[in-house]
Design an enzyme around this catalytic site. Structure first.
Site, PDB file in Angstrom:
ATOM      1  N   LYS A 146      -1.993 102.424   3.361  1.00 20.90           N
ATOM      2  CA  LYS A 146      -1.601 101.035   3.610  1.00 20.90           C
ATOM      3  C   LYS A 146      -1.644 100.667   5.092  1.00 20.90           C
ATOM      4  CE  LYS A 146      -0.826 100.865  -0.781  1.00 20.90           C
ATOM      5  NZ  LYS A 146       0.328 100.427  -1.504  1.00 20.90           N
ATOM      6  N   ASN A 191      12.669  95.021 -12.486  1.00 25.37           N
ATOM      7  CA  ASN A 191      13.119  96.382 -12.200  1.00 25.37           C
ATOM      8  C   ASN A 191      14.585  96.347 -11.775  1.00 25.37           C
ATOM      9  OD1 ASN A 191      13.208  96.035  -9.180  1.00 25.37           O
ATOM     10  ND2 ASN A 191      11.015  95.695  -9.519  1.00 25.37           N
ATOM     11  N   LYS A 204       8.307  81.065 -27.107  1.00 24.72           N
ATOM     12  CA  LYS A 204       8.964  82.359 -27.279  1.00 24.72           C
ATOM     13  C   LYS A 204       8.172  83.232 -28.253  1.00 24.72           C
ATOM     14  CE  LYS A 204      13.214  84.494 -28.976  1.00 24.72           C
ATOM     15  NZ  LYS A 204      14.550  84.264 -29.580  1.00 24.72           N
ATOM     16  N   ASP A 232       4.094  95.873  -9.775  1.00 23.96           N
ATOM     17  CA  ASP A 232       2.693  96.258  -9.617  1.00 23.96           C
ATOM     18  C   ASP A 232       1.806  95.599 -10.671  1.00 23.96           C
ATOM     19  OD1 ASP A 232       3.189  97.955  -7.436  1.00 23.96           O
ATOM     20  OD2 ASP A 232       3.773  99.591  -8.781  1.00 23.96           O
TER      21      ASP A 232
END
Length: 413
Positions: free
Chosen positions: A352, A220, A299, A289
């Site tokens: 959480k 990310n 590859k 996630d």
């Protein structure tokens, strides 16, 4: 460097007591006056003669032995010195100190001391993680005692785990910094604001990478700047800051212990190794996630049509920390949202079992990934505080203010 300074070394029963001979020698080379108090158990690991040879002073063991010492030793030692440094500190000495037990020269010196006391625990990992030992450490911190956190390393019980006394250079550096800080305060020079002194804070930062094959990975846009800013501010304010960091292009802040990881599983393992020893945990990393269910060993070649990649869930680190959280431990998560920021973040707080969620929106210009500013909303069960757009360093300071307040409140319940 330490001319005119007086340090008392309190050495207790641990195999790492041998390191204290070198600590005494290093302090002497800095022209520090060193007195050593040895417990009966410590003398099983290192002899008084060793310290007497190095410090040119009697090594004290018995509360009632005179040994040509001026005054009453257990009174004068902690009142005429600049620092009382207890290392290695055993589970036994921590328990006695926490409850004011004074049944030998060292514990009597601690009870009577008016100088600062710095403690470096060292013991078997299971002993260190024992809830009673951890409660004693928290109790001592609440009384103003400062700690040097033990390291993860090879222990005498032949395991790799927490409990190792840091090397001599680290210990002497901590002593020098402590004495330098006192001198700065006395002379009216600018001194660091060290309200987090001795508090153990773990921060996660940056992205994780999940491999598809030896060439490609899923990641990310996280730069790690927010987490690094939090760790840097924590260290400046005196905390024992540990940074578990994904792959970023940032320099580890001064005074921060960094642990580098790559995958979500790596981060999970490193955080869980350390979570029980932390007072405050800040999960600022952008952890994947999902990860590829199968990682190709070669590859992946281009082919006609669509390529389908099956993903599987990674472990939810924040959720597991929430299930393990001690009553006196503070847990903070971050929530990066694209819509319904406050609603989704408050749901995360409850789900959480966190104490605080720092929420922000990736949609807002100037906030989120890869920029120097952020717009955080601090969400707790009691309400919300909108910090507005600030530098990430300022955000870190405000966040730590709130977390410290929550942690302090937990200690008195």
């Amino acid at each position: 460097m330490l001319t005119g300074k007086k340090v008392v070394l309190g050495v207790t029963g641990s195999i790492s007591a041998y390191k204290m001979a070198n600590v005494a020698s290093m302090l002497m080379k800095l022209h520090c006056e060193v007195r050593v108090v040895l417990t009966e158990n410590a003398a099983q690991f290192i002899t008084p003669v060793t310290f007497e040879t190095l410090t040119k002073q009697p090594c004290l063991m018995d509360t009632f032995e005179r040994m040509n010492v001026v005054g009453i030793p257990h009174i004068t030692l902690g009142q005429k010195s600049d620092l009382l440094f207890i290392a290695p500190a055993s589970a036994d000495i921590l328990g006695k100190m926490a409850y004011g037990i004074a049944d030998d020269l060292l514990t009597s010196t601690v009870v009577a001391a008016t100088c600062p006391v710095l403690i470096a625990p060292a013991m078997n990992a299971c002993m260190y993680r024992n809830p009673i030992v951890q409660e004693n450490i928290i109790r001592l911190k609440a009384f103003g005692y400062e700690f040097i956190e033990p390291e993860i390393g090879h222990l005498a019980c032949d395991v790799e785990d927490i409990g190792k006394l840091p090397n001599e250079e680290v210990l002497v550096d901590a002593i020098v910094k402590k004495l330098a800080g006192q001198e700065s305060a006395r002379t009216g020079q600018e001194a660091a604001f060290r309200d987090l002194s001795g508090i153990r804070i773990l921060v996660t930062a940056g992205p994780t990478r999940e491999s598809l094959d030896p060439v490609r990975f899923i990641t990310n846009h996280s730069s790690g700047r927010m987490g690094y800013a939090i760790a840097a501010q924590a260290a400046k304010r005196g905390a024992q800051a540990t940074l578990v960091t994904g792959p970023v292009q940032l320099t580890v802040p001064e005074g921060v212990r960094a642990v580098s990881v790559t995958t979500a599983e790596d981060m999970y393992q490193e955080v869980m190794k350390r979570e029980a020893m932390q007072d405050i945990i800040v999960k600022a990393a952008a952890v994947a996630d999902y990860r590829p269910k199968q990682v190709n060993t070669e590859k992946t070649k281009k082919q006609g049509g669509t390529l389908l990649i099956e993903l599987e869930r990674t472990k939810d680190i924040l959720a597991e920390l929430g299930t393990k959280k001690r009553p006196n431990q503070c847990l903070c998560g971050f929530s990066m949202e694209t819509e319904h920021v406050l609603l989704n973040s408050r749901q995360k707080l409850e789900k959480k079992n966190a104490d605080l969620i720092a929420a922000n929106s990736i949609r807002e210009h100037g906030a989120g990934f890869g920029v120097d500013t952020n717009h955080l909303v601090l969400i707790t069960r009691e309400g919300e505080e909108d910090l507005g757009m600030l530098s990430k360093e300022a955000c870190a300071g405000r966040l730590l203010d709130r977390l410290y307040g929550i942690w302090k409140q937990k200690q008195v319940k």
